[in-house]
Motif scaffolding. Structure first.
Motif, PDB file in Angstrom:
ATOM      1  N   LEU A 121      18.876   7.989  11.247  1.00  0.00           N
ATOM      2  CA  LEU A 121      17.926   6.969  10.830  1.00  0.00           C
ATOM      3  C   LEU A 121      16.710   7.620  10.179  1.00  0.00           C
ATOM      4  N   LEU A 122      16.233   7.015   9.092  1.00  0.00           N
ATOM      5  CA  LEU A 122      14.962   7.403   8.487  1.00  0.00           C
ATOM      6  C   LEU A 122      13.959   6.297   8.759  1.00  0.00           C
ATOM      7  N   ASN A 123      12.761   6.667   9.202  1.00  0.00           N
ATOM      8  CA  ASN A 123      11.761   5.628   9.418  1.00  0.00           C
ATOM      9  C   ASN A 123      10.557   5.846   8.505  1.00  0.00           C
ATOM     10  N   GLN A 124       9.802   4.772   8.326  1.00  0.00           N
ATOM     11  CA  GLN A 124       8.695   4.786   7.372  1.00  0.00           C
ATOM     12  C   GLN A 124       7.608   5.781   7.754  1.00  0.00           C
ATOM     13  N   ALA A 125       7.289   5.868   9.039  1.00  0.00           N
ATOM     14  CA  ALA A 125       6.213   6.769   9.469  1.00  0.00           C
ATOM     15  C   ALA A 125       6.548   8.219   9.132  1.00  0.00           C
ATOM     16  N   THR A 126       7.809   8.593   9.355  1.00  0.00           N
ATOM     17  CA  THR A 126       8.228   9.949   9.036  1.00  0.00           C
ATOM     18  C   THR A 126       8.107  10.208   7.545  1.00  0.00           C
ATOM     19  N   LEU A 127       8.563   9.258   6.736  1.00  0.00           N
ATOM     20  CA  LEU A 127       8.523   9.443   5.287  1.00  0.00           C
ATOM     21  C   LEU A 127       7.086   9.587   4.780  1.00  0.00           C
ATOM     22  N   ARG A 128       6.186   8.826   5.328  1.00  0.00           N
ATOM     23  CA  ARG A 128       4.791   8.904   4.865  1.00  0.00           C
ATOM     24  C   ARG A 128       4.200  10.300   5.073  1.00  0.00           C
ATOM     25  N   ASP A 129       4.675  11.006   6.089  1.00  0.00           N
ATOM     26  CA  ASP A 129       4.117  12.327   6.407  1.00  0.00           C
ATOM     27  C   ASP A 129       4.833  13.475   5.699  1.00  0.00           C
ATOM     28  N   VAL A 130       5.877  13.189   4.954  1.00  0.00           N
ATOM     29  CA  VAL A 130       6.603  14.255   4.261  1.00  0.00           C
ATOM     30  C   VAL A 130       5.703  14.865   3.191  1.00  0.00           C
ATOM     31  N   SER A 131       5.682  16.192   3.171  1.00  0.00           N
ATOM     32  CA  SER A 131       4.864  16.915   2.194  1.00  0.00           C
ATOM     33  C   SER A 131       5.694  17.219   0.951  1.00  0.00           C
ATOM     34  N   VAL A 132       5.054  17.134  -0.224  1.00  0.00           N
ATOM     35  CA  VAL A 132       5.773  17.349  -1.478  1.00  0.00           C
ATOM     36  C   VAL A 132       4.835  17.995  -2.492  1.00  0.00           C
ATOM     37  N   CYS A 133       5.413  18.820  -3.342  1.00  0.00           N
ATOM     38  CA  CYS A 133       4.635  19.360  -4.462  1.00  0.00           C
ATOM     39  C   CYS A 133       4.476  18.275  -5.522  1.00  0.00           C
ATOM     40  N   SER A 134       3.349  18.293  -6.225  1.00  0.00           N
ATOM     41  CA  SER A 134       3.140  17.325  -7.294  1.00  0.00           C
ATOM     42  C   SER A 134       2.266  17.948  -8.372  1.00  0.00           C
ATOM     43  N   VAL A 135       2.049  17.182  -9.426  1.00  0.00           N
ATOM     44  CA  VAL A 135       1.251  17.622 -10.577  1.00  0.00           C
ATOM     45  C   VAL A 135       0.247  16.516 -10.874  1.00  0.00           C
ATOM     46  N   PRO A 136      -0.748  16.759 -11.745  1.00  0.00           N
ATOM     47  CA  PRO A 136      -1.732  15.716 -12.080  1.00  0.00           C
ATOM     48  C   PRO A 136      -1.082  14.451 -12.633  1.00  0.00           C
ATOM     49  N   ALA A 137      -1.778  13.335 -12.489  1.00  0.00           N
ATOM     50  CA  ALA A 137      -1.210  12.015 -12.797  1.00  0.00           C
ATOM     51  C   ALA A 137      -0.677  11.911 -14.224  1.00  0.00           C
ATOM     52  N   LEU A 138      -1.437  12.393 -15.217  1.00  0.00           N
ATOM     53  CA  LEU A 138      -0.975  12.257 -16.596  1.00  0.00           C
ATOM     54  C   LEU A 138       0.338  13.005 -16.814  1.00  0.00           C
ATOM     55  N   GLU A 139       0.466  14.158 -16.170  1.00  0.00           N
ATOM     56  CA  GLU A 139       1.691  14.932 -16.324  1.00  0.00           C
ATOM     57  C   GLU A 139       2.870  14.265 -15.624  1.00  0.00           C
ATOM     58  N   ARG A 140       2.580  13.531 -14.556  1.00  0.00           N
ATOM     59  CA  ARG A 140       3.664  12.819 -13.866  1.00  0.00           C
ATOM     60  C   ARG A 140       4.376  11.872 -14.820  1.00  0.00           C
ATOM     61  N   ARG A 141       3.596  11.148 -15.619  1.00  0.00           N
ATOM     62  CA  ARG A 141       4.217  10.178 -16.525  1.00  0.00           C
ATOM     63  C   ARG A 141       5.016  10.878 -17.617  1.00  0.00           C
ATOM     64  N   ARG A 142       4.545  12.015 -18.091  1.00  0.00           N
ATOM     65  CA  ARG A 142       5.292  12.742 -19.113  1.00  0.00           C
ATOM     66  C   ARG A 142       6.608  13.262 -18.547  1.00  0.00           C
ATOM     67  N   ILE A 143       6.566  13.752 -17.299  1.00  0.00           N
ATOM     68  CA  ILE A 143       7.797  14.225 -16.651  1.00  0.00           C
ATOM     69  C   ILE A 143       8.785  13.075 -16.499  1.00  0.00           C
ATOM     70  N   ALA A 144       8.297  11.919 -16.059  1.00  0.00           N
ATOM     71  CA  ALA A 144       9.174  10.765 -15.884  1.00  0.00           C
ATOM     72  C   ALA A 144       9.795  10.343 -17.213  1.00  0.00           C
ATOM     73  N   GLU A 145       9.023  10.402 -18.288  1.00  0.00           N
ATOM     74  CA  GLU A 145       9.544  10.025 -19.599  1.00  0.00           C
ATOM     75  C   GLU A 145      10.650  10.984 -20.042  1.00  0.00           C
ATOM     76  N   LEU A 146      10.428  12.291 -19.855  1.00  0.00           N
ATOM     77  CA  LEU A 146      11.426  13.277 -20.274  1.00  0.00           C
ATOM     78  C   LEU A 146      12.720  13.122 -19.477  1.00  0.00           C
ATOM     79  N   LEU A 147      12.601  13.131 -18.159  1.00  0.00           N
ATOM     80  CA  LEU A 147      13.804  13.020 -17.338  1.00  0.00           C
ATOM     81  C   LEU A 147      14.437  11.642 -17.481  1.00  0.00           C
ATOM     82  N   GLY A 148      13.605  10.628 -17.694  1.00  0.00           N
ATOM     83  CA  GLY A 148      14.124   9.275 -17.874  1.00  0.00           C
ATOM     84  C   GLY A 148      14.959   9.127 -19.125  1.00  0.00           C
ATOM     85  N   VAL A 149      14.587   9.833 -20.203  1.00  0.00           N
ATOM     86  CA  VAL A 149      15.397   9.791 -21.425  1.00  0.00           C
ATOM     87  C   VAL A 149      16.810  10.293 -21.143  1.00  0.00           C
ATOM     88  N   LEU A 150      16.905  11.362 -20.362  1.00  0.00           N
ATOM     89  CA  LEU A 150      18.222  11.903 -20.022  1.00  0.00           C
ATOM     90  C   LEU A 150      19.023  10.907 -19.188  1.00  0.00           C
TER      91      LEU A 150
END
Length: 352
Positions: free
Chosen positions: A107-136
């Motif tokens: 089982l996965l629960n919401q509280a656990t997911l909220r605490d998961v740590s992840v690497c990220s990049v600045p907001a503007l770059e997030r959208r560019r990454i989504a556009e590139l991978l989304g095209v594929l």
């Protein structure tokens, strides 16, 4: 930079399975992905569906439009809706299945997911990454649409043939067998998981294949013996460059007097599936297997009687499906190679 999922994403539970509506507008998603259609939706897109229970805990589906999400899954949305697709890709780097709890029923629960740590990049770059991978991914989805339409046309073309013949008059069974010590260093493995994962053989090191396989030396059609209510019929109009081997869960059929695409079209008729299901009636689902001799006795549309123009159309459509699947496999591999370094910031995209 490191961040918590809960800082960027909202999670909520799905709800009970709706009434099925085969012609409904809305896809229904459970823990294992799409499971049908409904006349109503309970979640507005864009959103991410996360498998919540069972062996597919942590499975991910991006939904750009409205859907119904069952209580076996979670609805996930970005706090900034423009970033939803980016976070779909970022979640693939989180190994969500490793955060499940419970042994009998993971089982996965919401509280656990909220605490998961992840690497990220600045907001503007997030959208560019989504556009590139989304095209594929959009191109992969478009290819799948072409494949589904082409295969429907192949089946409809064969259905126009009114004469029937036993399958044994259109195909011969191949039983050429290789032990693992007879494999080349790398083989193209035609397996049930490979079929279910995109109808594309998987390259495997010979040392990783632990049992003997059927040798594929020419174009053929692979017919899965297991559970005929789910037809797994693989048109192989040409072989990949590496040594090709097939799971022994398939019957290997060499076409006689027709090509593989015409043979596939005859076997893919709903009436064939119905007949084979009746052959295994009374056997529990996990043990339902078609015997090769029973398969070869089944009467199918005699596609040798297709007009020359219809036969060429079927052949061309089969080749088109084969080419689109190969292209999608290349695009998927490219996307999967790009995704981790883009999400971690190791690989940066220049601003336009």
């Amino acid at each position: 930079m490191k961040t918590r999922l809960g800082d960027h994403l909202d999670f909520s539970n799905g709800s009970a399975l709706p009434a099925r509506a085969p012609d409904g507008r809305f896809r229904v998603y459970g823990a294992n992905g799409a499971i049908g259609h409904a006349a109503q939706c309970n979640a507005r897109g864009p959103l991410i569906v996360i498998g919540r229970v069972g062996s597919n805990c942590g499975s991910l589906r991006y939904c750009p439009s409205d859907v119904w999400v069952t209580d076996n899954a979670l609805v996930c949305r970005a706090k900034d809706p423009r970033e939803t697709r980016y976070w779909h890709y970022a979640l693939h780097t989180c190994a969500l299945g490793d955060h499940r709890t419970g042994s009998g029923q993971p089982l996965l629960n919401q509280a656990t997911l909220r605490d998961v740590s992840v690497c990220s990049v600045p907001a503007l770059e997030r959208r560019r990454i989504a556009e590139l991978l989304g095209v594929l991914d959009d191109k992969i989805a478009a290819n799948q649409g072409v494949i589904e339409t082409a295969e429907s046309l192949m089946v409809a073309t064969a259905e126009a043939v009114r004469e029937y013949a036993p399958l044994s008059s259109l195909a011969a069974r191949s039983t050429a067998f290789l032990r693992p010590d007879q494999f080349d260093d790398v083989v193209a493995h035609f397996s049930l998981p490979a079929f279910d994962g995109g109808v594309t053989p998987r390259l495997a090191a010979a040392a990783a294949v632990k049992s003997g396989k059927f040798a594929l030396s020419e174009p053929c059609v692979l017919f899965a013996k297991l559970n005929p209510r789910i037809p797994r019929i693989w048109n192989v109009p040409s072989l990949p460059p590496p040594m090709a081997v097939a799971s022994t869960e398939f019957v290997v059929l060499r076409p006689v007097g027709v090509d593989t695409s015409a043979l596939w079209s005859a076997l893919r008729q709903p009436e064939v599936t119905k007949t084979l299901r009746q052959r295994v009636a009374g056997t529990s689902g996990s043990h339902q297997r078609i015997q090769p001799r029973d398969l070869l006795e089944v009467r199918v549309r005699d596609v040798r009687r297709l007009t020359p123009a219809a036969a060429r159309t079927v052949t061309g459509l089969g080749a088109l499906c084969h080419a689109r699947r190969a292209e999608s496999a290349r695009l998927s591999a490219f996307r999967d190679a790009l995704l981790p370094p883009l999400i971690s910031g190791e690989l940066r995209l220049r601003a336009p």
